[in-house]
Design a protein around this motif. Structure first.
Motif, PDB file in Angstrom:
ATOM      1  N   LYS A  56      25.514  21.384  61.349  1.00 47.41           N
ATOM      2  CA  LYS A  56      26.045  22.349  62.154  1.00 47.41           C
ATOM      3  C   LYS A  56      27.433  23.081  61.679  1.00 47.41           C
ATOM      4  N   LYS A  57      28.090  22.176  61.024  1.00 48.63           N
ATOM      5  CA  LYS A  57      29.525  22.858  60.719  1.00 48.63           C
ATOM      6  C   LYS A  57      29.146  23.836  59.499  1.00 48.63           C
ATOM      7  N   SER A  60      27.353  26.901  60.770  1.00 53.22           N
ATOM      8  CA  SER A  60      28.501  27.515  61.779  1.00 53.22           C
ATOM      9  C   SER A  60      29.213  28.621  60.870  1.00 53.22           C
ATOM     10  N   GLN A  61      29.762  28.072  59.898  1.00 48.64           N
ATOM     11  CA  GLN A  61      30.525  28.917  58.813  1.00 48.64           C
ATOM     12  C   GLN A  61      29.530  29.979  58.162  1.00 48.64           C
ATOM     13  N   GLN A  64      28.988  32.929  60.597  1.00 53.02           N
ATOM     14  CA  GLN A  64      30.179  33.942  60.701  1.00 53.02           C
ATOM     15  C   GLN A  64      30.479  34.800  59.581  1.00 53.02           C
ATOM     16  N   LEU A  85      23.050  25.059  67.943  1.00 51.46           N
ATOM     17  CA  LEU A  85      24.098  26.335  68.072  1.00 51.46           C
ATOM     18  C   LEU A  85      23.581  27.241  68.615  1.00 51.46           C
ATOM     19  N   LYS A  86      22.436  27.710  68.859  1.00 47.68           N
ATOM     20  CA  LYS A  86      21.625  28.682  69.515  1.00 47.68           C
ATOM     21  C   LYS A  86      21.958  28.547  71.303  1.00 47.68           C
ATOM     22  N   GLN A  88      24.239  26.726  72.349  1.00 48.36           N
ATOM     23  CA  GLN A  88      25.736  27.245  72.664  1.00 48.36           C
ATOM     24  C   GLN A  88      26.391  28.398  72.293  1.00 48.36           C
ATOM     25  N   ILE A  90      26.242  30.361  69.678  1.00 47.54           N
ATOM     26  CA  ILE A  90      26.864  30.610  68.329  1.00 47.54           C
ATOM     27  C   ILE A  90      26.084  31.788  67.564  1.00 47.54           C
ATOM     28  N   THR A  91      24.666  31.752  67.829  1.00 47.99           N
ATOM     29  CA  THR A  91      23.815  32.537  67.226  1.00 47.99           C
ATOM     30  C   THR A  91      22.629  33.134  68.336  1.00 47.99           C
TER      31      THR A  91
END
Length: 336
Positions: A56-57, A60-61, A64, A85-86, A88, A90-91
């Motif tokens: 995930k880390k 996530s990078q 961005q 992530l979706k 949340q 984030i994408t």
């Protein structure tokens, strides 16, 4: 990536366990990953998070750095990370997970909110639907096959290019890591079929490569091409008449594209065990009890004593030469 501890856990530790407890490990893997098992709702456990959280880390990078319309992966832990992530926010990308073998990986229940899962067979689809996945989430495009394996070239031309004789050829492979003792396989095959031409691919197993070189030189053998890690397996499969291998999904599809019959013995490793079990269920591979029986089966194929038409027909029902194109079309549709 950049995590030596995880690399050790996922690869070296696993293969060490396989060597010591192959049947015990396979028993639990089969119990947990069979495609016809009953799925149950469950929260991500400690071991899942150990793999998913670092992913995930990293992802996530990556997210961005730009916007993505569709993200495709054949790795379940990456698919779980992306789905979380979706959720949340984030994408907004569409997430596609392509199941890479004839099983259902542990914790596939965590993908209940994924946009799309590409399945390989009816058994996988039925299990997912019974669990509660929506029909619209599932597409049976099967396992993608690289384009270069679909290119047709005459056997004799490629054999000449590789410096081989134009004669019956057996290809021996044991995966990128070189998981099996290819020397033992080769010795057994030569004992019963000395007039056959052999190609041995040892992957990254240099120790096995060196052993075979020593064996060839010591016994003055001239019908064996011994190789390490190869990037032209498509050519090797073109020149071969029979393939002896562990039944990994990629190798299975590639050999299918080359109309190459697989002869193998019972699989200890997973997911190869599940893949071979599926092939046997649909009568589309030749499984033998041991190497001696494999050698005798190869001799029968050479002498046209086994009808291969039914096996090849059954394989066409299991696999699809156009699977990569179908997946590409799916990605385009999801993007719109």
């Amino acid at each position: 990536k950049d995590n030596k501890k995880m690399q050790f856990s996922i690869s070296k530790r696993y293969y060490n366990l396989v060597k010591i407890f192959p049947r015990t490990l396979r028993f639990f893997q089969n119990k947990l990953c069979r495609y016809d098992r009953k799925l149950k709702p469950k929260k991500p456990n400690y071991f899942v998070n150990q793999e998913v959280e670092p992913i995930k880390k990293i992802v996530s990078q990556k997210l961005q750095q730009g916007d993505y319309d569709v993200i495709f992966t054949p790795v379940v832990s990456i698919a779980i990370a992306l789905t979380q992530l979706k959720k949340q926010g984030i994408t907004n990308a569409k997430i596609i997970y392509n199941i890479p073998d004839f099983n259902l990986p542990i914790n596939i229940e965590q993908l209940k909110d994924i946009d799309c899962i590409i399945t390989d067979c009816e058994e996988q689809e039925k299990t997912l639907l019974d669990f509660g996945f929506d029909k619209s989430q599932l597409v049976m495009n099967k396992i993608p096959i690289a384009e270069k394996f679909l290119a047709g070239q005459p056997k004799d031309v490629v054999r000449k290019e590789l410096g081989l004789e134009d004669k019956f050829t057996v290809l021996i492979m044991s995966g990128g890591y070189g998981a099996e003792s290819n020397l033992k396989v080769l010795k057994t095959f030569i004992k019963y079929n000395s007039n056959i031409q052999y190609i041995v691919v040892n992957g990254r197993n240099k120790k096995e490569f060196d052993k075979i070189n020593n064996y060839i030189q010591k016994n003055n053998i001239n019908n064996v091409l011994n190789l390490g890690f190869c990037t032209y397996v498509d050519k090797l499969m073109t020149v071969a008449d029979v393939l002896y291998t562990k039944v990994g999904a990629a190798t299975l599809c590639e050999s299918f594209a080359k109309n190459l019959i697989i002869v193998t013995k019972k699989q200890l490793l997973y997911p190869e065990y599940a893949n071979l079990k599926h092939l046997k269920k649909h009568n589309s591979a030749l499984e033998c009890k041991n190497l001696k029986e494999c050698a005798k089966t190869i001799s029968k194929i050479q002498n046209n004593e086994i009808n291969l038409n039914e096996i090849q027909t059954n394989l066409k029902n299991i696999l699809n030469a156009n699977s990569a194109q179908l997946t590409a079309n799916l990605i385009i549709q999801l993007k719109k």
